[in-house]
Scaffold this active site. Structure first.
Site, PDB file in Angstrom:
ATOM      1  N   ARG A   1       0.898  -1.246  -0.046  1.00 16.07           N
ATOM      2  CA  ARG A   1       0.008  -0.008  -0.012  1.00 16.07           C
ATOM      3  C   ARG A   1       0.829   1.178  -0.165  1.00 16.07           C
ATOM      4  NH1 ARG A   1      -5.090  -1.007   2.504  1.00 16.07           N
ATOM      5  NH2 ARG A   1      -5.115  -2.964   3.254  1.00 16.07           N
TER       6      ARG A   1
ATOM      7  N   ALA B   1     -24.468 -10.736  10.552  1.00 14.36           N
ATOM      8  CA  ALA B   1     -24.832  -9.997  11.597  1.00 14.36           C
ATOM      9  C   ALA B   1     -23.405  -9.988  12.753  1.00 14.36           C
ATOM     10  CB  ALA B   1     -26.073 -10.303  12.540  1.00 14.36           C
TER      11      ALA B   1
ATOM     12  N   ASP C   1      -3.697 -12.008  10.813  1.00 13.49           N
ATOM     13  CA  ASP C   1      -4.903 -12.484  10.082  1.00 13.49           C
ATOM     14  C   ASP C   1      -4.442 -13.718   8.965  1.00 13.49           C
ATOM     15  OD1 ASP C   1      -6.254 -10.710  11.445  1.00 13.49           O
ATOM     16  OD2 ASP C   1      -7.198  -9.636   9.622  1.00 13.49           O
TER      17      ASP C   1
ATOM     18  N   ALA D   1      -6.695  -7.016  15.449  1.00 14.33           N
ATOM     19  CA  ALA D   1      -5.303  -6.443  15.590  1.00 14.33           C
ATOM     20  C   ALA D   1      -4.515  -6.714  16.838  1.00 14.33           C
ATOM     21  CB  ALA D   1      -5.831  -5.022  15.473  1.00 14.33           C
TER      22      ALA D   1
ATOM     23  N   HIS E   1     -15.204   5.449  42.997  1.00 12.54           N
ATOM     24  CA  HIS E   1     -16.745   5.685  42.903  1.00 12.54           C
ATOM     25  C   HIS E   1     -16.835   7.134  42.278  1.00 12.54           C
ATOM     26  CE1 HIS E   1     -20.846   5.929  43.549  1.00 12.54           C
ATOM     27  NE2 HIS E   1     -20.689   7.152  44.254  1.00 12.54           N
TER      28      HIS E   1
END
Ligand code: FAD
Ligand code: NAI
Length: 462
Positions: A35, A177, A309, A317, A441
């Protein structure tokens, strides 16, 4: 032309992290990228641009649905799509330039062009052949379509086309989905598109915790997404400016059609290894086209490693990054390790979804006794204040030892909250360890502690 200790092929999160880590080990390293920019799928057409659009569209949703409730009145913002695209592009550029900077800082050479491996120890880019003692293939993945469905990136698009549509479509049909379908489906639903998600199975996000699946689908429906589940897509008929999705409902074989301006095919991704010359090298691939490796990311050809991948495992990733670091450590003669049991998965919708470790289903299958501590964000002060009290934290622990086995969260900042549980899993913590840890909190993380308390004597605020 030049001789390197390591040449990494591909500069996605797997490749660029591997290259930097190799350089940190003192190895002379280059990274080849085909790329024009570094960063791979993730930075250019994946994680980063999708999160920019999710963030911008979530801001719009907040303005339209929650501002008035908080006393913020006035004209609701209108969408300047061209500007939103520029914002997305600037986000991409800042990230890809960041990797370029890191390469310079760590003295990693960026070799521009598409690489092939004519033989072990050699990497060819254009006319140049470089020597490399070690080669790491980090060539990533590409969208996979359905049989007979042709992606033109104009009307029938993959995630890549969906990120750069020329205008906001009136009607969108999403096939699948899964993570991409629901993230990008959410983006367009928030921006005003009429979005229908068609899914082959009877549930959304297959493999996810069942309680999460149900509550998540309910929440997305409230946001306007429509679902057709148990539907087998037969074909996509392209017309001049529209497309028709033909599907059969699996329960009764009835035939249906959906017209839309854009069809997003989000039915998974497949490894990208074209042009590397793996076949003539004899690098073994799985039936699904993934490069086969051993536990130290070595292929069957000495000196050639593979990560990310392009190999087996979740296409994420951070999984690619971890493998990149670990493979670099192995090459440097150190111990490289990835704990595949502790890889969180996050869906960046609103509410977010996050999970790690075991699910109830897998534990049942394995006959392991477990207990569940669940806490709804309704009982969390911060979530109520932020009008974000949808969802819950579900913590799973061993019934006998109390050791934490997994967690499934639907709710605000779920993708951040999950990491407390990742650390707990890595350290072999018990639910009681989490329950006895002071949590500030008011924070969303108190919901994690409450879920841990619910594994024992009970949560305080439910
Ligand atoms: P890639 O990022 O695919 O990079 C591989 C690179 O190698 C590419 O740049 C390619 O051009 C280059 N290359 C390939 N062959 C050659 C060659 N022969 N010569 C030179 N260069 C070559 N994951 C998450 O964890 N979180 C998310 O939020 C998330 N969002 C996503 C959203 C979308 C829309 C998509 C599509 C994916 C998303 N993912 C997300 C998945 C994530 O992008 C991938 O898991 C990750 O990019 C894989 O990294 P990699 O390094 O293995 O490969
Ligand atoms: P996916 O595997 O998440 O979902 C694909 C969906 O398509 C599944 O629900 C599947 O049942 C369905 N499907 C398959 N064939 C079908 C058919 N014929 N008709 C209807 N539905 C069908 O794949 P997705 O969403 O394309 O994402 C690809 C990869 O990218 C994933 O592995 C994911 O890990 C990664 N990714 C991660 C993100 C994140 O971490 N937030 C965001 C986006 C992508």
């Amino acid at each position: 032309m030049s001789a390197y200790d390591v040449i990494v092929i591909g500069s996605g999160p797997g490749g660029y992290v591997a290259a930097i880590r190799c350089a940190q080990h003192g190895l002379k390293t280059a990274c080849v990228e085909g790329r024009d920019t570094l960063g791979g799928t993730c930075l250019n057409v994946g994680c980063i641009p999708s999160k920019a659009l999710l963030h911008a569209s979530h801001m719009l949703h907040e303005a339209e649905h929650n501002f008035a409730k908080m006393g913020l009145k006035g004209k609701s913002p209108s969408v300047d799509w061209a500007q939103m695209q520029s914002y997305k592009q600037e986000t991409i550029d800042a990230n890809t330039k960041g990797v370029e900077f890191l390469f310079k800082k760590n003295k990693v050479d960026w070799i521009k062009g598409w690489a092939s491996i004519p033989q072990a120890g050699k990497v060819q880019v254009g006319e140049d052949i470089h020597d490399a003692k070690h080669i790491i293939i980090a060539s990533g993945s590409e969208p996979s379509s359905l049989l007979g469905v042709e992606i033109d990136e104009e009307i029938v698009v993959s995630s890549t086309g969906a990120l750069t549509l020329p205008k906001i479509p009136k009607k969108v049909t999403v096939i699948g989905a899964g993570v991409i379908g629901l993230e990008l489906g959410s983006v367009y639903a928030r921006l005003g598109s009429d979005v229908t998600v068609v899914e082959f199975l009877d549930v959304i996000t297959p493999g996810m915790d069942k309680d999460v699946q149900k509550a998540f689908q309910r929440s997305l429906k409230k946001q306007g997404l429509k679902f057709v589940l148990g539907a087998a897509v037969q074909s996509v008929e392209k017309m001049k400016t529209k497309a028709k999705v033909h599907y059969k409902l699996r329960k009764d074989d009835s035939e249906h059609q959906l017209d839309s301006d854009i069809v997003l095919v989000a039915t998974g991704r497949k490894p990208f290894t074209n042009g590397l010359g793996l076949e003539s090298l004899g690098v073994e691939l799985s039936e699904r086209g993934q490069i086969k490796t051993d536990t130290e990311w070595r292929t069957n050809v000495p000196g050639i490693y593979a990560i990310g991948d392009a190999i087996d495992g979740p296409m994420l990733a951070h999984k690619a990054e971890d493998e990149g670091m670990a493979a670099a450590d192995v090459i440097a003669g150190k111990h490289g390790h990835v704990n595949y049991g502790v890889i969180p998965g996050v869906i960046y919708t609103h509410p977010e979804v996050a999970s790690v470790g075991e699910s109830e289903d897998t534990l049942k299958e394995n006959g392991r006794a477990y207990k569940v501590g669940k806490f709804n964000f309704m009982g969390n002060g911060r979530a109520k204040a932020n009008l974000a009290s949808e969802g819950f934290v579900k913590l799973i622990a061993d019934a006998e030892t109390d050791r934490i086995l997994g967690a499934h969260i639907l709710g605000p900042a779920a993708g951040d909250l999950i990491h407390e549980i990742c650390v707990a899993l890595e350290f072999g913590a018990s639910a009681e360890d989490l329950a006895l840890t002071c949590h500030a909190h008011p924070t969303y993380s108190e919901a994690v502690r409450e879920a841990a308390l619910a594994c024992g004597m009970g949560a305080i605020h439910s």
